[in-house]
Design an enzyme around this catalytic site. Structure first.
Site, PDB file in Angstrom:
ATOM      1  N   GLY A 145       0.725  -1.275  -0.104  1.00  0.00           N
ATOM      2  CA  GLY A 145      -0.264   0.345  -0.195  1.00  0.00           C
ATOM      3  C   GLY A 145       1.116   1.496   0.030  1.00  0.00           C
ATOM      4  N   CYS A 146       0.242   2.318  -0.150  1.00  0.00           N
ATOM      5  CA  CYS A 146       0.967   3.822  -0.474  1.00  0.00           C
ATOM      6  C   CYS A 146       1.731   4.265   0.659  1.00  0.00           C
ATOM      7  CB  CYS A 146       0.122   4.716  -1.295  1.00  0.00           C
ATOM      8  SG  CYS A 146      -1.216   5.230  -0.459  1.00  0.00           S
ATOM      9  N   TYR A 147       0.923   3.785   1.650  1.00  0.00           N
ATOM     10  CA  TYR A 147       0.817   4.626   3.156  1.00  0.00           C
ATOM     11  C   TYR A 147       2.025   3.494   3.539  1.00  0.00           C
ATOM     12  CZ  TYR A 147      -3.002   8.333   3.518  1.00  0.00           C
ATOM     13  OH  TYR A 147      -4.226   8.876   3.272  1.00  0.00           O
ATOM     14  N   ALA A 150       5.225   4.595   2.332  1.00  0.00           N
ATOM     15  CA  ALA A 150       5.992   5.958   3.449  1.00  0.00           C
ATOM     16  C   ALA A 150       6.494   5.513   4.677  1.00  0.00           C
ATOM     17  CB  ALA A 150       5.448   6.855   3.578  1.00  0.00           C
TER      18      ALA A 150
END
Lengths: 342, 342, 342, 342
Positions: A145-147, A150
């Site tokens: 996932g993107c979060y 990060a």
């Protein structure tokens, strides 16, 4: 080697970004591009920024259309990847940008997604300890996932070095493209422009168990996560502000040292010079990650902040990076660390 | 009663917002408006949104110009308010939008501002316990910082009720007007648009001791604060995401109950219905505060989030609200809880 | 006098802006607020910026609900106003924010809207020649379109003074709220942010015949209009850049003189000092109009530019201003010329 | 062939974009990067998106530093290019992104820039009639202005085919990066966000004579230009809305046909399918140009609209494209037609 790649779900933001990157990949030839409700429409209308593909029509997402490719990227709503993947055969590299195969724990999956767990695939975050080994030669990849991308890159060095208490507090701001192209009132430009707002507060966001999984693996113990995502008035980018209590005796030099060591040699992650902080604009449109860390001595917390482009490193760029590793290509092929700024 | 008010520092964003609100205040007559380097220029050029004042020229900020007013608002760079206030006499209500008189602890001041402490004035956040009593009849008001306003209103109910451990973690996003009109490269539109970035990370932001002061007062013990401000691509608004570990045995009902009780009857603060979260657009241009709170049971943390307009409730609106109290006027006079949205 | 007002269509942007302004109008009491698909929902969810109305539920838009008011504002999709108005009786002031009754020419209506013409009501742009007389005492008001408001106020002085050839070229930029709350892909934040794009190019925009109607009336001859609207990455505001060839012998002084004369005494329209140009931010959230004009001697064209807030002066503010006139109230009541900036 | 390239003025937006593109150019090696007031600073601070060059220090802009390169790009304030170019010798390809050598008419230069004319270099807009021939083998290139690039590509087909009257009306919206990194109050994020405003109205913008020059050359007669630039709340992109009266007898088919013919085979310019209109987001970060044209039969005008990225095709991309031609490299080398969207 020329790799023939298909993209299923090419009308959305993740699909469009996959095509944008694959168009620039020297070893990839784009094969089928498929959609569901948009099948039959031209990419020139659906993705007007992809000039070279303007005359391509979306095919339906069927096994027949997807057959005969070396790599198939799936950018589908969650829950749909397993069925499509099954039809593709074990020799095709399937890269799933959805959530279906990210979690190792079936109970976590069911708790957050409310459906049976489809399974677990090798996890496409090469920078994590053991990440590249898990991807080499694989035929199935679960793109993070993107979060979690990060957050994991911001915090794993602290946990891998044993510097932080196992309770992380994370507040992240994301551009609106992270919410996809779905027509929801709160995603209208008039609502988004000029506004910051949180969502999924209190532990409910589906990316939370994925963060816990990654940070716990790095720490060697269970790491609790308090995660609050916020929607920011920009189209791309994630800024993740992460912190955890420093373990007793940890000083600034130890923190800096752990990050220097953990991120050394990473082609896409750049630990910024001390005093400089990440900005999402600096990584826009590229696969770069900016990371910075500080010890707040008064509060006793390690503050680690990362910036990524949610569609590039956070989705399609991470997918291509992992594909490169799986296929034995140079990891950086077709990917850039140069942002489009200002 | 007609109150004659002067605004010193009328060319900046705080000064402009003071004038915008005072123009709509039924008991205020705007007297002198002053500037420093802009003295002699017309407000029509400097603040083109203030149509009714377009032909006013900025006077220099001198005791002579500021004399003869009932209220003088100071919107000056920090460190300059004391000297100006001294020239105004004890009968004039001086409302300082700067930082000079906010902190009770001289050592805190010197540690964060590097200059001698000017003193401590009654603090202009009426919603805090004892807040209104401290302001009634006063002739000196220290208007809170924008971030401390948002953070204190989000967290004081939890601390006043003894629900939270005394270590708060705060990540706040602010619009660019919070940084003022100073010509700095990172504040250019080209840099700001499309980007989120942190600053003052690791405890260095000057609003940190003010938050500690407010939350500690509510808690009755010292509350540590880890504060990370971020710059968001919007001109106005603060979204403050605040959390702290819940004390043992605290459940969701206790949290909700404490907030309902602490914020009951507040004219400007609205605890949103459960499930709805603050958005800065909803409070744009008005003095309203949106607050929401949740207990993240898995992480064991209370998450409290507030949204304000940094220039209105965060600066000029808070100043007018406190002025109303000090002068014995109805607290809501000239202030609105209706945002300009979308 | 207390005027009891209903708003039909209160869940959209025009309806929300009407409520925002009516809440601040000293002679208005808000009665029924109605919706269609949103009937039964609370305004606190649909319009979270309208704090004082948060607990109001939308009623259905029926004659029974709308009965018993002095004024009924209609903010409905075009084609629906006539039926609702018929049910209201001749003594109720009906203010239609839709297009249905703006055009005098039935053929124009049918050509642009494809349905039978409902009729023509007094036109709610008081600043046009004869505008106030047409509104005094009326029980029916057709509120102008947002673009025609901006364009007519920019150009009518040139045409009324006979300075310009009867062919106007107009390019206008609008914030996204002008397109309403409809869920369309091109209105998503991700699409709008960072992008400028035209639409309705080549004469197709429905506001074109309304501009022709207004400018022709001012000129005393038919004025042709080439109109290109563009969508700008902001939520509110219209900047209209309008030009026409100067008639032979027209010089800069004549142009300036005509605008000074035509706009003198207007409470909401401000002709800016020479050298200063309109900006939409300066009129955000208020009923002000900024106008500037120049003669481009080399090109032989008069360039007139106006800035308005499309939701305020362009819709709801214009509606309230016209209501004031129709009811014999002071024209400026409840309306402001102070923008919310920055 | 490996080309060694220097960039003078590397701290600004044009310089940063040149470096971004040159980093991706397969035949270019980046040599000296220079600055003026920023000499000695690292690119990692000044251009944080250029990860691979983060450790490069800016050298001063001197003949010694710039010596020994095959190509020198100048991104300097206007008026400074001639002196630097003189020191480089006739065998070095000098590509000037400034205005100094764009205009053929010395009187035009002096009228708009107020200084002596430095001369005229081959003009770097290959798509214009004769454009490529003028660039082949040259050692001096004047890169067009960003607005003239957008406007000339939108309108030259109409003028080259004799379809339009020689008076063009142009309104263009530009992102803020077009104004550069200069610290001016109206370029602050707080001022720019949420606002549209014009500037240089009435014929004063310095890009006007360049447009006249290009359109007149295409038309074979003098074309007058009324040009109004506006500042839009985005960092990149130009949308140019251009129109002119259609000559008698011109119909839609003739207009379409002329554009199809004039733009056929252009690698970077795409005439969109009928009914689709340009959007700046679709060309963000790439060298593509989107063009669309329509005949407004009622108004008798040809409306041509183009979208470019002002920093890419409008400056640095156009510069690299022209360099490729001058050096005999494939014209598209190192340049993309794939935008970074959403």
């Amino acid at each position: 080697m020329t790799v023939r790649a298909a993209v299923a779900g090419a009308s959305g933001y993740a699909g469009g970004e996959l095509l944008r990157l694959l168009l620039g990949h020297p070893e990839v030839e784009i094969g089928a591009v498929t959609g569901h409700s948009n099948a039959g429409q031209r990419l020139g209308t659906l993705q007007p920024h992809l000039g070279p593909l303007a005359d391509r029509e979306l095919a339906p997402t069927t096994p027949e259309v997807l057959a005969g490719h070396d790599v198939v990227f799936l950018a589908l709503p969650h829950g749909q990847s397993a069925a499509v993947a099954e039809g593709l055969g074990p020799d095709v590299l399937v890269v799933d940008c959805g959530a279906d195969f990210r979690l190792a724990d079936a109970a976590d999956w069911t708790a957050f997604y409310g459906s049976p767990h489809a399974g677990t695939w090798p996890y496409g975050l090469p920078e994590l300890p053991g990440g590249r080994a898990a991807l080499a030669g694989t035929k199935r990849i679960a793109v993070p996932g993107c979060y979690p991308t990060a957050v994991s890159l911001a915090l794993f060095p602290a946990y891998a070095a044993g510097l932080a208490e196992p309770e992380a507090v994370i507040v992240a701001a994301s551009g609106t493209s992270g919410a996809g192209k779905a027509l929801k009132p709160h995603l209208l430009g008039s609502e988004v422009i000029g506004s910051m707002s949180p969502y999924g507060v209190g532990g409910g966001h589906r990316h939370t168990p994925e963060m816990i999984q990654n940070l716990s693996a790095a720490a060697g113990e269970r790491v609790g996560v308090s995660f609050t995502p916020t929607l920011a008035p920009m189209s791309r980018g994630i800024l993740a502000t992460c912190s955890a209590k420093a373990r007793p005796g940890v000083d600034a030099a130890a923190v800096r040292g752990a990050y220097v060591k953990a991120l050394a040699g990473e082609p896409f992650v750049r630990l910024l010079p001390e005093g400089q902080w990440p900005a999402t604009a600096a990584v826009q449109g590229c696969n770069a990650v900016q990371v910075q860390v500080a010890l707040d001595a008064a509060a006793g917390r390690i503050i680690a902040i990362s910036a990524i482009d949610n569609l590039t490193k956070g989705t399609a760029g991470g997918a291509v990076q992992s594909m490169n590793i799986a296929l034995g290509l140079p990891e950086e092929l077709g990917l850039s660390t140069i942002g489009v700024a200002p």
